[in-house]
Design an enzyme around this catalytic site. Sequence first.
Site, mmCIF file in Angstrom:
data_model
loop_
_atom_site.group_PDB
_atom_site.id
_atom_site.type_symbol
_atom_site.label_atom_id
_atom_site.label_comp_id
_atom_site.label_asym_id
_atom_site.label_seq_id
_atom_site.Cartn_x
_atom_site.Cartn_y
_atom_site.Cartn_z
ATOM 1 N N HIS A 12 5.531 2.637 5.599
ATOM 2 C CA HIS A 12 4.936 2.086 4.367
ATOM 3 C C HIS A 12 3.514 2.627 4.240
ATOM 4 C CE1 HIS A 12 4.312 -1.514 1.510
ATOM 5 N NE2 HIS A 12 3.228 -0.755 1.425
ATOM 6 N N HIS A 14 0.435 4.296 1.276
ATOM 7 C CA HIS A 14 0.013 4.710 -0.068
ATOM 8 C C HIS A 14 -0.779 6.005 0.078
ATOM 9 C CE1 HIS A 14 1.104 0.814 -1.876
ATOM 10 N NE2 HIS A 14 0.822 0.368 -0.662
ATOM 11 N N LYS A 98 11.475 0.481 -4.302
ATOM 12 C CA LYS A 98 10.467 -0.554 -4.045
ATOM 13 C C LYS A 98 10.431 -1.567 -5.177
ATOM 14 C CE LYS A 98 6.955 -2.602 -2.080
ATOM 15 N NZ LYS A 98 5.622 -2.101 -1.775
ATOM 16 N N HIS A 135 7.993 -6.208 -1.974
ATOM 17 C CA HIS A 135 6.665 -6.836 -1.903
ATOM 18 C C HIS A 135 6.915 -8.322 -2.091
ATOM 19 C CE1 HIS A 135 2.192 -6.971 -2.357
ATOM 20 N NE2 HIS A 135 2.552 -8.172 -2.783
ATOM 21 N N HIS A 173 5.246 -5.414 4.823
ATOM 22 C CA HIS A 173 3.994 -6.040 5.286
ATOM 23 C C HIS A 173 4.131 -7.560 5.380
ATOM 24 C CE1 HIS A 173 3.674 -6.320 0.968
ATOM 25 N NE2 HIS A 173 3.252 -5.078 0.815
ATOM 26 N N ASP A 246 0.727 0.306 5.603
ATOM 27 C CA ASP A 246 0.224 -0.108 4.282
ATOM 28 C C ASP A 246 -1.206 0.390 4.080
ATOM 29 O OD1 ASP A 246 0.373 -1.125 1.741
ATOM 30 O OD2 ASP A 246 -0.022 -3.193 2.329
HETATM 31 O O1 DOR Z 1 -3.480 -4.424 -0.465
HETATM 32 C C1 DOR Z 1 -2.638 -3.797 -1.094
HETATM 33 N N1 DOR Z 1 -2.903 -2.584 -1.614
HETATM 34 N N2 DOR Z 1 -1.441 -4.341 -1.266
HETATM 35 C C2 DOR Z 1 -0.525 -3.776 -2.056
HETATM 36 O O2 DOR Z 1 0.538 -4.327 -2.192
HETATM 37 C C3 DOR Z 1 -0.817 -2.539 -2.804
HETATM 38 C C4 DOR Z 1 -1.876 -1.780 -2.148
HETATM 39 C C5 DOR Z 1 -2.439 -0.687 -3.024
HETATM 40 O O3 DOR Z 1 -1.667 0.060 -3.631
HETATM 41 O O4 DOR Z 1 -3.661 -0.588 -3.115
HETATM 42 ZN ZN ZN Z 2 1.678 -1.304 0.164
#
Ligand code: DOR
Ligand code: ZN
Length: 350
Positions: A12, A14, A98, A135, A173, A246
Amino acid sequence: MSLTLIRPDDWHVHLRDEAMLRAVLPDTARRFARAIVMPNLKSPVRTVAEARAYRDRILAARPAGSAFEPLMTLYLTDNTPVTEIERARASGFVHAVKYYPAGATTHSDFGVTSLERCDDALAAMEAVGVPLLVHGEVTDPAVDVFDREAVFIDRILQRVVARFPRLKIVLEHVTTRDGVEFVAAAPATVAATLTAHHLLLNRNAMFQGGIRPHAYCLPVLKRERHREALMAAATSGSPKFFLGTDSAPHARRTKEAACGCAGLYTAHAGIELYAEAFKAAGVLERLEGFASLHGPAFYGLAANRERITLIDDSWPVPDEIDLASAGIADTLVPFRAGGRVGFRIADTGV
Ligand code: DOR
Ligand code: ZN
């Protein structure tokens, strides 16, 4: 002391796009062989064609010599057609879908307003074997922000698990005792990822001598009793629990603001922080299962062949990471900025 383990994967992460992608990808690619890449770009990745184009941009941004493999995901909407699920399965590079409840977090405006609307898509995912990544927070403003995961399990997740018994589901998460207990008791089709920050911090971190925007993420950090339950789950050896950082980069000015963004940047120490947590629990030998074996087994992929070595030796984390060289007139504040991380990876030259 050192520990050699099969090269881990991040289930997971980004990676963002454009300049931010170029700035952060090397950190993930240095540690992890593969990563499940979240689809919540400003314009979300809703189709296989969009996933293919995003994947190409990630591959182009890899450091020279890197064999890092992005595992792509689609962003579920109220209208995701069954044909797109079938296309995803056939693509060979889309590995999951997702589900963001609309409004739950960063770039979730296009998310699902009511999961019943997605029953056809979920049935197709169950039929062709595409996992649903969740989520797990309700968005009902009447629900206390610290209770949103527990209420989500009661109101939504229970129904999905019961209605689609062969659908693979990952509670992403997971942050609560309720969450890990639900997953542990659920059938083998249900698993969860755990972040390093939820293993290492409780909610006091957000209020240490003042308001700490760099400790704010979603789901928000919880009480110590929840952190203890997450640690127990991660270090239990159960194949239902695996690594998902995450890591979610936001430029400094968007975090240090009247309405700061949610997300912690942890990719710069993406495996090392978990090693700290497992060492604290006295079970470093279980890190390999959690970081390198349980995830591929759940996704039906082979474990990596390569190995990495972690050395029990601390290093200083910078106060901030420059983004100017990537073309962003701002910086990124990494997890533990100005502090130290207790493990480092032996240089692999990648
Ligand atoms: O803290 C987070 N940041 N939680 C999420 O679900 C998305 C993520 C983000 O894309 O910044
Ligand atoms: Zn995330």
